[in-house]
Design a protein around this motif. Sequence first.
Motif, short mmCIF file in Angstrom:
data_model
loop_
_atom_site.label_atom_id
_atom_site.label_comp_id
_atom_site.label_asym_id
_atom_site.label_seq_id
_atom_site.Cartn_x
_atom_site.Cartn_y
_atom_site.Cartn_z
N VAL A 136 32.63 -35.01 3.97
CA VAL A 136 33.96 -34.87 4.05
C VAL A 136 34.32 -33.41 5.02
CG1 VAL A 136 34.38 -35.80 1.87
CG2 VAL A 136 33.57 -33.29 2.03
N ALA A 137 35.21 -33.30 5.66
CA ALA A 137 35.44 -31.87 6.09
C ALA A 137 35.90 -30.87 5.35
CB ALA A 137 36.61 -32.35 7.15
N LYS A 138 36.93 -31.22 4.26
CA LYS A 138 37.09 -30.30 3.24
C LYS A 138 36.78 -30.88 1.88
CE LYS A 138 41.44 -30.30 4.30
NZ LYS A 138 43.03 -29.85 4.36
N GLU A 139 36.41 -30.03 0.98
CA GLU A 139 36.05 -30.36 -0.35
C GLU A 139 37.39 -31.28 -1.07
OE1 GLU A 139 35.35 -27.52 0.90
OE2 GLU A 139 33.51 -27.40 0.47
N GLU A 140 38.56 -30.83 -0.73
CA GLU A 140 39.71 -31.54 -1.43
C GLU A 140 39.54 -33.09 -1.19
OE1 GLU A 140 41.49 -28.03 0.55
OE2 GLU A 140 39.70 -29.06 0.70
N GLU A 141 39.12 -33.53 -0.18
CA GLU A 141 38.99 -34.98 0.16
C GLU A 141 37.94 -35.58 -0.69
OE1 GLU A 141 37.38 -34.88 4.15
OE2 GLU A 141 39.38 -34.22 4.95
N ALA A 142 36.96 -34.94 -1.24
CA ALA A 142 35.88 -35.51 -2.08
C ALA A 142 36.59 -35.86 -3.35
CB ALA A 142 34.62 -34.57 -2.41
N ILE A 143 37.59 -35.24 -3.98
CA ILE A 143 38.38 -35.62 -5.16
C ILE A 143 38.96 -37.01 -4.98
CG2 ILE A 143 39.91 -34.68 -6.79
CD1 ILE A 143 37.40 -32.67 -6.29
N GLY A 144 39.56 -37.17 -4.02
CA GLY A 144 40.21 -38.52 -3.78
C GLY A 144 39.09 -39.46 -3.42
N ILE A 145 38.12 -39.24 -2.98
CA ILE A 145 36.96 -40.27 -2.78
C ILE A 145 36.44 -40.75 -4.19
CG2 ILE A 145 34.48 -40.64 -1.85
CD1 ILE A 145 35.68 -38.84 0.45
N SER A 146 36.32 -39.51 -5.07
CA SER A 146 35.72 -39.93 -6.35
C SER A 146 36.85 -40.64 -7.26
CB SER A 146 35.08 -38.70 -7.07
OG SER A 146 33.87 -38.31 -6.54
N ALA A 147 38.17 -40.23 -7.01
CA ALA A 147 39.18 -40.99 -7.83
C ALA A 147 39.07 -42.36 -7.32
CB ALA A 147 40.49 -40.14 -7.32
N GLY A 148 38.83 -42.82 -6.11
CA GLY A 148 39.02 -43.94 -5.63
C GLY A 148 37.68 -44.74 -6.28
N ALA A 149 36.68 -44.29 -6.17
CA ALA A 149 35.56 -44.88 -6.70
C ALA A 149 35.62 -45.14 -8.25
CB ALA A 149 34.28 -44.02 -6.35
N HIS A 150 35.84 -44.42 -8.93
CA HIS A 150 36.09 -44.39 -10.37
C HIS A 150 37.42 -45.87 -10.31
CE1 HIS A 150 37.30 -44.07 -14.58
NE2 HIS A 150 38.33 -43.89 -14.21
N LEU A 151 38.48 -45.70 -9.68
CA LEU A 151 39.35 -47.01 -10.11
C LEU A 151 38.51 -48.42 -9.44
CD1 LEU A 151 42.63 -45.15 -8.64
CD2 LEU A 151 41.83 -45.69 -10.95
N ALA A 152 37.71 -48.32 -8.63
CA ALA A 152 37.03 -49.49 -8.18
C ALA A 152 35.89 -49.60 -9.20
CB ALA A 152 36.42 -49.06 -6.67
N GLY A 153 35.55 -49.15 -10.25
CA GLY A 153 34.41 -49.04 -11.01
C GLY A 153 33.20 -48.74 -10.45
N VAL A 154 33.09 -47.84 -9.75
CA VAL A 154 31.72 -47.17 -9.17
C VAL A 154 31.52 -45.78 -9.26
CG1 VAL A 154 30.58 -46.78 -7.10
CG2 VAL A 154 32.14 -48.76 -7.27
N ASN A 155 30.40 -45.32 -9.91
CA ASN A 155 29.88 -44.20 -10.26
C ASN A 155 29.79 -43.38 -8.82
OD1 ASN A 155 30.01 -44.63 -13.17
ND2 ASN A 155 27.86 -45.21 -13.14
N SER A 156 30.35 -41.86 -8.94
CA SER A 156 30.05 -41.13 -7.85
C SER A 156 30.08 -39.84 -8.50
CB SER A 156 31.51 -41.01 -7.01
OG SER A 156 32.41 -40.58 -7.97
N ALA A 157 29.44 -38.89 -7.28
CA ALA A 157 29.05 -37.53 -7.34
C ALA A 157 29.64 -36.96 -6.56
CB ALA A 157 27.59 -37.20 -7.60
N LEU A 158 29.86 -35.53 -6.90
CA LEU A 158 30.44 -34.53 -5.61
C LEU A 158 29.33 -33.58 -5.37
CD1 LEU A 158 33.02 -35.48 -7.56
CD2 LEU A 158 34.14 -34.15 -5.71
N LEU A 159 29.03 -33.17 -4.34
CA LEU A 159 28.19 -32.09 -4.15
C LEU A 159 29.02 -30.94 -3.26
CD1 LEU A 159 24.95 -33.76 -2.55
CD2 LEU A 159 25.45 -33.25 -4.94
N MET A 160 29.05 -29.69 -3.75
CA MET A 160 29.71 -28.44 -3.23
C MET A 160 29.25 -27.31 -3.50
SD MET A 160 33.45 -28.71 -5.34
CE MET A 160 33.58 -30.46 -5.17
N GLN A 161 29.71 -26.50 -2.61
CA GLN A 161 29.41 -24.98 -3.08
C GLN A 161 30.49 -24.47 -3.97
OE1 GLN A 161 29.96 -21.09 -0.36
NE2 GLN A 161 27.76 -21.88 0.10
N ASN A 162 30.26 -23.49 -4.67
CA ASN A 162 31.18 -22.94 -5.58
C ASN A 162 32.46 -22.43 -4.68
OD1 ASN A 162 29.74 -20.69 -4.60
ND2 ASN A 162 29.99 -19.32 -6.60
#
Length: 170
Positions: A49-75
């Motif tokens: 991702v270019a910005k961490e905000e995008e990762a939230i949307g990716i995990s939301a989409g994965a959840h709605l598709a029934g796929v487990n996801s994880a986000l890696l980010m710095q604080n």
Amino acid sequence: MPVSVTHSRLIYDALKACDVKIISALPETWLIHLIRMADDDPEVTLVRVAKEEEAIGISAGAHLAGVNSALLMQNHGFFAAINPIVSLAQLYKIPLLMLISYRGSFGERDPWQTQGGLATEPLLRALNIPTTQLRHPEDVPRCIKEAQTLALASQHPVAVLLSRELMWED
């Protein structure tokens, strides 16, 4: 700063044991080995991702598709993602498994990281995000599994703070 390949492998294997199939990440020093492992693994999709905000949307989409996801980010990336965490994940009950490199905590040598370290846990508490700090390699598999279990059961974001003790090799 030597990032531990061994401990990164423990974390990655724990994610795989949780059937994580999508990992989103923005490049970060402490996460470099985890990102490389995900990139090299044909069973996992790494989304850079270019910005961490995008990762939230990716995990939301994965959840709605029934796929487990994880986000890696710095604080500091977590700080940038607060709006979509609140307005998407929390509002619509999307579980997030966030692994956050905990920069600026005890032992921090880089002055530019220190203020973020002071704000990380208070912000997580203010957002009612359950949080644990990983310090010891023997705790990695259990802690990541328990974090994922809580995120899925509560339909809520959960944060696993990756400490300097765990991520560094001195």
